[in-house]
Design an enzyme around this catalytic site. Structure first.
Site, PDB file in Angstrom:
ATOM      1  N   TYR A  72       0.836  -1.206   0.000  1.00 10.79           N
ATOM      2  CA  TYR A  72       0.000   0.000   0.000  1.00 10.79           C
ATOM      3  C   TYR A  72       0.868   1.252   0.000  1.00 10.79           C
ATOM      4  O   TYR A  72       0.609   2.198  -0.733  1.00 10.79           O
ATOM      5  CB  TYR A  72      -0.916   0.002   1.231  1.00 10.79           C
ATOM      6  CG  TYR A  72      -1.899   1.156   1.223  1.00 10.79           C
ATOM      7  CD1 TYR A  72      -3.173   0.990   0.692  1.00 10.79           C
ATOM      8  CD2 TYR A  72      -1.544   2.410   1.726  1.00 10.79           C
ATOM      9  CE1 TYR A  72      -4.066   2.049   0.661  1.00 10.79           C
ATOM     10  CE2 TYR A  72      -2.435   3.474   1.695  1.00 10.79           C
ATOM     11  CZ  TYR A  72      -3.699   3.291   1.163  1.00 10.79           C
ATOM     12  OH  TYR A  72      -4.586   4.342   1.129  1.00 10.79           O
ATOM     13  N   PHE A 124      -6.386  20.776 -24.213  1.00 11.65           N
ATOM     14  CA  PHE A 124      -7.064  19.513 -24.496  1.00 11.65           C
ATOM     15  C   PHE A 124      -8.423  19.550 -23.784  1.00 11.65           C
ATOM     16  O   PHE A 124      -8.593  20.281 -22.818  1.00 11.65           O
ATOM     17  CB  PHE A 124      -6.190  18.361 -23.991  1.00 11.65           C
ATOM     18  CG  PHE A 124      -6.811  17.017 -24.183  1.00 11.65           C
ATOM     19  CD1 PHE A 124      -6.958  16.493 -25.452  1.00 11.65           C
ATOM     20  CD2 PHE A 124      -7.252  16.271 -23.100  1.00 11.65           C
ATOM     21  CE1 PHE A 124      -7.542  15.254 -25.641  1.00 11.65           C
ATOM     22  CE2 PHE A 124      -7.834  15.030 -23.277  1.00 11.65           C
ATOM     23  CZ  PHE A 124      -7.975  14.522 -24.552  1.00 11.65           C
ATOM     24  N   ASP A 125      -9.391  18.762 -24.238  1.00  6.24           N
ATOM     25  CA  ASP A 125     -10.761  18.922 -23.712  1.00  6.24           C
ATOM     26  C   ASP A 125     -10.882  18.721 -22.201  1.00  6.24           C
ATOM     27  O   ASP A 125     -11.496  19.538 -21.517  1.00  6.24           O
ATOM     28  CB  ASP A 125     -11.783  18.084 -24.496  1.00  6.24           C
ATOM     29  CG  ASP A 125     -11.425  16.606 -24.598  1.00  6.24           C
ATOM     30  OD1 ASP A 125     -10.385  16.202 -24.047  1.00  6.24           O
ATOM     31  OD2 ASP A 125     -12.187  15.846 -25.223  1.00  6.24           O
ATOM     32  N   ASP A 215       1.622  20.194 -20.277  1.00  5.11           N
ATOM     33  CA  ASP A 215       0.676  19.090 -20.444  1.00  5.11           C
ATOM     34  C   ASP A 215       1.412  18.097 -21.347  1.00  5.11           C
ATOM     35  O   ASP A 215       1.505  18.282 -22.551  1.00  5.11           O
ATOM     36  CB  ASP A 215      -0.619  19.611 -21.078  1.00  5.11           C
ATOM     37  CG  ASP A 215      -1.668  18.522 -21.204  1.00  5.11           C
ATOM     38  OD1 ASP A 215      -1.353  17.357 -20.900  1.00  5.11           O
ATOM     39  OD2 ASP A 215      -2.797  18.823 -21.626  1.00  5.11           O
ATOM     40  N   ALA A 217       1.532  14.751 -22.287  1.00  2.00           N
ATOM     41  CA  ALA A 217       1.140  13.419 -22.760  1.00  2.00           C
ATOM     42  C   ALA A 217       2.073  12.877 -23.851  1.00  2.00           C
ATOM     43  O   ALA A 217       2.411  11.703 -23.859  1.00  2.00           O
ATOM     44  CB  ALA A 217      -0.297  13.447 -23.277  1.00  2.00           C
ATOM     45  N   LYS A 258      -0.426   7.709 -23.226  1.00  2.00           N
ATOM     46  CA  LYS A 258       0.000   8.045 -24.582  1.00  2.00           C
ATOM     47  C   LYS A 258       1.455   7.580 -24.753  1.00  2.00           C
ATOM     48  O   LYS A 258       1.696   6.389 -24.896  1.00  2.00           O
ATOM     49  CB  LYS A 258      -0.143   9.554 -24.843  1.00  2.00           C
ATOM     50  CG  LYS A 258      -1.378  10.216 -24.231  1.00  2.00           C
ATOM     51  CD  LYS A 258      -2.669   9.812 -24.847  1.00  2.00           C
ATOM     52  CE  LYS A 258      -3.931  10.367 -24.198  1.00  2.00           C
ATOM     53  NZ  LYS A 258      -4.016  11.716 -23.735  1.00  2.00           N
ATOM     54  N   HIS A 452     -19.233  15.648 -25.989  1.00  4.04           N
ATOM     55  CA  HIS A 452     -19.039  14.752 -27.129  1.00  4.04           C
ATOM     56  C   HIS A 452     -18.921  13.287 -26.711  1.00  4.04           C
ATOM     57  O   HIS A 452     -19.181  12.396 -27.504  1.00  4.04           O
ATOM     58  CB  HIS A 452     -17.836  15.171 -27.966  1.00  4.04           C
ATOM     59  CG  HIS A 452     -16.545  15.167 -27.231  1.00  4.04           C
ATOM     60  ND1 HIS A 452     -16.264  16.056 -26.221  1.00  4.04           N
ATOM     61  CD2 HIS A 452     -15.456  14.379 -27.341  1.00  4.04           C
ATOM     62  CE1 HIS A 452     -15.053  15.808 -25.751  1.00  4.04           C
ATOM     63  NE2 HIS A 452     -14.534  14.804 -26.400  1.00  4.04           N
TER      64      HIS A 452
END
Ligand SMILES: *Cc1c(COP(=O)(O)O)cnc(C)c1O
Length: 461
Positions: A72, A124-125, A215, A217, A258, A452
């Site tokens: 843990y 990004f969304d 960001d 990714a 990604k 979407h």
């Protein structure tokens, strides 16, 4: 003739995919309310919905899954991941989380609140959603050439630095909670950000004392483009480029689904060990994700991620990876189908507006092409355009996106050249009858945010 770069790996396990008929697909997409997210995965032949979490893990990663330490707190897999993060990104603090949006959920409320703004080359969304959930407003500030799919410039993901400084002065530096550099720029078509642009943005942020977040990714694909296209970096290794790029920011949020080639995972990085953010990140993480040494992941996930961070920056893998997108792009050039050019890293963003010039943005040309691809050949893609962008949070009116793309996202190490040929052939067939498709779609139901993923649509007769 388009050239395909052969895979730097061989196949050890296979997964059978179901074949469907056109009649079956017409029925299935209608039942899915013309939203491709509502389809069952098993009803899809080639799934290009996303490159997120859809990659094939290596034998080393699968072996790592067995070695995962499920303690843990303080699992050895956590230390392995932490050390990999420190090594590759050069940041002092590495926090695992279960995926990219979890990183945003943990970090953004620490930087943003009501009345504040966040500025990005392009959000990004989910990143935009987390800015708004924190009470702030998200502003895109990408270079102008990104908005023209036919201009072939090398770094269409860049921030418009002049405009950035103007926006900062307009709103007041104290109102800007964070600047976010998305690398590569997903929503602009997987377009890269140059080292020079990152440095300039970092200088502006330092001048006004605004935190800079990456960001991250597609950290590896961006570095590959930088190596190929930017003179000052052509003799550097991918790892050196990644490290220098990250040195310009203060924090990063990353979807590891990604470029780190895992099916689930994410990271937050903080450059300086003495940053007051670290304690707050740990606190938020414990509330939302789990204890800070596992962050919502099992030990086996941490282990696979620690390995994937390195596999993602292997140069021969990246040449093959980017080569797949370039192969599709070359075939589209031959067929006269336009796309965000030059092609980006993780997929091909087909210019649906160019294919359906007679369909207005509020009838969602990107969604039209996505539905046609499914009906034509069982290929699942998604709209990156006005349908994805949604409504103005203040006026509730449909926003007009800068582009109407249908995104063919390429999963990592999954599909072969023949699959890619199948996709291009379907696009060519649709282009030939594009003028017969007169109208687009209307939304019959939508949720208030990130619509979407869930909205219901129907064709306009
Ligand atoms: C995928 C992605 C995210 C969100 O990550 P998830 O793992 O899907 O939650 C954020 N930013 C960018 C640029 C992405 O591509």
């Amino acid at each position: 003739m388009a050239k395909y770069i052969a895979e730097p790996f061989r196949i050890k396990a296979v997964e059978t995919i179901k074949m469907t008929t056109r009649d079956e697909r017409e029925k299935l997409i209608k039942e899915a309310k013309y939203n491709l997210f509502n389809l069952k995965g098993e009803d899809v032949y080639i799934d290009l919905l996303t490159d997120s979490g859809t990659g094939a893990m290596s034998v080393e990663q699968w072996a790592g899954v067995m070695k995962g330490d499920e303690a843990y707190a303080g699992a050895s897999s956590y230390y392995k991941l932490r050390d990999a993060g420190i090594d590759v990104f050069g940041y002092d603090y590495i926090q695992p989380v279960h995926q990219g949006r979890a990183a945003e959920k943990v970090l953004f409320p620490l930087l943003l609140n009501e009345g504040k703004y966040a500025i990005s080359n392009m959000f990004f969304d989910t990143t935009r959603a987390h800015v708004e959930l924190a009470g702030a407003r998200a502003i895109d500030c990408v270079v102008e050439e990104a908005k023209n799919p036919t201009i072939r410039s090398p770094f269409k993901g860049n921030m418009d630095v002049e405009k950035l400084e103007k926006l900062i002065n307009e709103y007041g530096p104290e109102k800007i909670g964070v600047v976010v550099m998305t690398i590569t720029n997903n929503s602009a078509g997987g377009q890269p950000v140059s080292m020079k642009n990152m440095r300039e943005v970092s200088e502006v942020c330092k001048k006004y004392n605004i935190p800079l977040n990456i960001d991250a990714a597609r950290y590896a694909e961006n570095a590959y483009f930088v190596k190929k296209r930017e003179e000052e970096c052509k003799h550097m290794s991918i790892q050196e480029i990644v490290k220098q790029m990250f040195s310009y920011a203060d924090t990063f949020t990353m979807s590891a689904k990604k470029d780190a080639i895992v099916n689930m995972g994410g990271l937050i990085g903080v450059k300086d060990a003495d940053s007051p953010l670290i304690l707050k990140i740990k606190a938020n993480c414990i509330s939302y994700e789990g204890f800070y040494t596992y962050g919502g992941l099992s030990g086996r996930d941490l282990e696979a991620l620690a390995i994937g961070i390195y596999e993602g920056i292997d140069e021969s893998y990246l040449a093959y990876r980017i080569g797949q997108s370039e192969y599709i792009a070359d075939r589209l050039d031959e067929a006269g189908i336009s796309y965000q050019a030059p092609v980006g890293g993780h997929g091909v963003f087909v210019d649906a507006q160019a294919m359906f010039p007679h369909i207005p943005y509020y009838e969602f040309p990107g969604q039209v092409l996505a539905v046609e691809l499914y009906k034509e050949a069982g290929i699942r893609t998604c709209d990156i355009g006005s349908y994805m962008l949604g409504n103005d949070p203040d006026t509730k009116e449909q926003l007009k996106a800068d582009f109407e793309f249908t995104r063919l996202a390429i999963p990592r190490r999954v599909y072969t050249q023949a699959h890619l040929d199948n996709v291009v052939d379907a696009l060519i067939a649709i282009k030939e009858r594009a003028h017969e498709i007169k109208r687009g779609y209307r939304i019959t139901w939508e949720p208030p945010i990130l619509r979407h993923f869930q909205a219901h649509l129907e064709p306009i007769e």
